[in-house]
Design an enzyme around this catalytic site. Sequence first.
Site, PDB file in Angstrom:
ATOM      1  N   TYR A  43     -87.272  41.267  15.774  1.00  0.00           N
ATOM      2  CA  TYR A  43     -87.164  40.070  14.940  1.00  0.00           C
ATOM      3  C   TYR A  43     -88.263  39.070  15.281  1.00  0.00           C
ATOM      4  O   TYR A  43     -88.569  38.852  16.458  1.00  0.00           O
ATOM      5  CB  TYR A  43     -85.818  39.389  15.163  1.00  0.00           C
ATOM      6  CG  TYR A  43     -84.652  40.126  14.562  1.00  0.00           C
ATOM      7  CD1 TYR A  43     -84.584  40.364  13.191  1.00  0.00           C
ATOM      8  CD2 TYR A  43     -83.614  40.566  15.369  1.00  0.00           C
ATOM      9  CE1 TYR A  43     -83.501  41.033  12.651  1.00  0.00           C
ATOM     10  CE2 TYR A  43     -82.526  41.232  14.829  1.00  0.00           C
ATOM     11  CZ  TYR A  43     -82.475  41.459  13.462  1.00  0.00           C
ATOM     12  OH  TYR A  43     -81.399  42.113  12.922  1.00  0.00           O
ATOM     13  N   LYS A  77     -62.554  32.880  40.285  1.00  0.00           N
ATOM     14  CA  LYS A  77     -62.354  32.234  38.981  1.00  0.00           C
ATOM     15  C   LYS A  77     -63.115  33.007  37.899  1.00  0.00           C
ATOM     16  O   LYS A  77     -63.973  33.841  38.212  1.00  0.00           O
ATOM     17  CB  LYS A  77     -62.841  30.788  39.051  1.00  0.00           C
ATOM     18  CG  LYS A  77     -64.328  30.642  39.393  1.00  0.00           C
ATOM     19  CD  LYS A  77     -64.670  29.236  39.861  1.00  0.00           C
ATOM     20  CE  LYS A  77     -66.158  29.121  40.155  1.00  0.00           C
ATOM     21  NZ  LYS A  77     -66.493  27.847  40.820  1.00  0.00           N
ATOM     22  N   MET A 113     -78.807  41.740  18.748  1.00  0.00           N
ATOM     23  CA  MET A 113     -77.383  41.732  19.076  1.00  0.00           C
ATOM     24  C   MET A 113     -76.964  43.013  19.800  1.00  0.00           C
ATOM     25  O   MET A 113     -76.226  42.982  20.778  1.00  0.00           O
ATOM     26  CB  MET A 113     -76.552  41.558  17.797  1.00  0.00           C
ATOM     27  CG  MET A 113     -75.063  41.394  18.072  1.00  0.00           C
ATOM     28  SD  MET A 113     -74.075  41.292  16.583  1.00  0.00           S
ATOM     29  CE  MET A 113     -74.585  39.721  15.915  1.00  0.00           C
ATOM     30  N   ARG A 143     -67.608  15.162  40.572  1.00  0.00           N
ATOM     31  CA  ARG A 143     -67.064  16.085  39.582  1.00  0.00           C
ATOM     32  C   ARG A 143     -65.553  16.149  39.728  1.00  0.00           C
ATOM     33  O   ARG A 143     -64.827  15.625  38.901  1.00  0.00           O
ATOM     34  CB  ARG A 143     -67.716  17.462  39.788  1.00  0.00           C
ATOM     35  CG  ARG A 143     -67.543  18.414  38.660  1.00  0.00           C
ATOM     36  CD  ARG A 143     -68.224  19.739  38.913  1.00  0.00           C
ATOM     37  NE  ARG A 143     -67.619  20.499  40.025  1.00  0.00           N
ATOM     38  CZ  ARG A 143     -67.866  21.782  40.279  1.00  0.00           C
ATOM     39  NH1 ARG A 143     -68.720  22.458  39.519  1.00  0.00           N
ATOM     40  NH2 ARG A 143     -67.279  22.414  41.280  1.00  0.00           N
TER      41      ARG A 143
HETATM   42  C1  LIG Z   1     -67.203  28.095  42.042  1.00  0.00           C
HETATM   43  C2  LIG Z   1     -66.881  27.359  43.287  1.00  0.00           C
HETATM   44  C3  LIG Z   1     -67.178  27.920  44.550  1.00  0.00           C
HETATM   45  C4  LIG Z   1     -67.958  29.203  44.715  1.00  0.00           C
HETATM   46  O1  LIG Z   1     -69.334  28.957  44.517  1.00  0.00           O
HETATM   47  P1  LIG Z   1     -70.460  30.085  44.710  1.00  0.00           P
HETATM   48  O2  LIG Z   1     -71.716  29.357  44.551  1.00  0.00           O
HETATM   49  O3  LIG Z   1     -70.230  31.093  43.638  1.00  0.00           O
HETATM   50  O4  LIG Z   1     -70.292  30.675  46.059  1.00  0.00           O
HETATM   51  C5  LIG Z   1     -66.733  27.243  45.683  1.00  0.00           C
HETATM   52  N1  LIG Z   1     -66.068  26.056  45.574  1.00  0.00           N
HETATM   53  C6  LIG Z   1     -65.817  25.476  44.375  1.00  0.00           C
HETATM   54  C7  LIG Z   1     -65.101  24.177  44.338  1.00  0.00           C
HETATM   55  C8  LIG Z   1     -66.228  26.099  43.198  1.00  0.00           C
HETATM   56  O5  LIG Z   1     -65.979  25.514  42.015  1.00  0.00           O
END
Ligand SMILES: *Cc1c(COP(=O)(O)O)cnc(C)c1O
EC number: 5.1.1.1
Length: 366
Positions: free
Chosen positions: A263, A45, A311, A141
């Site tokens: 800064y 993702k 930046m 979630r």
């Molecule tokens: C992002 C995600 C993972 C992967 O998690 P990592 O900690 O990066 O290995 C696995 N399962 C779900 C449902 C996720 O949202």
Amino acid sequence: MSDTGTSSRRAHPAPRLIIDLAAIKRNYAALQTLAPTASVGAVVKANGYGLGAAQVVPALADAGCRCFYVAHTSEAREAREALAGRPADIFVFNGFWPSELAELRQLSLFPVINDLQQLEDLRALAPDLPCAIHFDTGMSRLGLDAAETEALLADPARIDALDVRQIMSHLACSDDPDHPLNEQQRQRFERIRHALPGIPASLSNSTGTLLGQAYHFDMLRPGLALFSGMPAPGQASPFEPVVAIDAPILQIRTLQPGDTVGYGACWTADRPRRVATVAAGYADGLLRAFGNGGYGRIGETQVPILGRVSMDLICVDIDAVEEPVRPGDPVRFLGPDIENMADSAATISYEFLVRLGIRFDRSYLR
Ligand SMILES: *Cc1c(COP(=O)(O)O)cnc(C)c1O
């Protein structure tokens, strides 16, 4: 060799993000070694954790990965394109909207069902489309909540007409091996699996995999372990670093006691110090908070970040570097220091990986 700045330039002229695809493949193999009884999927993702899904997905397919997970349908489409005809299952964590079903079907992308309404919608609209079902065992979630889970377990025939390829759940605290919720979630998931026999089961993300074989089930879902090299700060890691930034030094100056850097004038020299100004900043994804204890490296030597990250620029203390340093030389960030850098910014490596900037030249090591 001249000692003027311009003629001694040795570095790649632009800040460069170096992504080691061979290391990703070795990390994939290391996961397979850790969990010999499970298959290893890959979570890609957010553009492959910021590293470039178009490059990362084929590398993982080369390593043997046949199961990918993304958050959105658009990411699944990118993964399907990156696979260029190679067979693999692609699951979409965020589920589906009915308007997406035609595309999901056409590209053979499998939605993850997160509630019973979605299950009924899929049954009504596309019962032939393979899917997964996500059970919420303690994260609150995504996924069927406890009441929906009980309703489905009481009437498992509700999924008979569907092609359910996986059941899954997600651990909330797997980065803390002593947290009691790990075992609670594992037991809840085990119970669901027994009630729905014969469907491959997936529970563990990267750190879940390190909790031991009881957490492996049939399919692992790692992301970070593939891409960062270290799933948790302070733990010995079986994984290799994947990402480094090489940014060239633009200027070098010697500060006098009392001179300040950057800064807000937040850092003051206590004695004469050599300071290098480096061409990378928060616009590139090097977080402003890295100013609190973050560092780069010249060769092996750590060069602490001084003052605030700007930046486009970062100042580093090069007093400890013994070899000659010139404008054009690269300062390297991240690499094996990625988790320490996350700590220095009071964040997690996930967060800045996915924000690595678009200004970098990207080099993929194959
Ligand atoms: C992002 C995600 C993972 C992967 O998690 P990592 O900690 O990066 O290995 C696995 N399962 C779900 C449902 C996720 O949202």
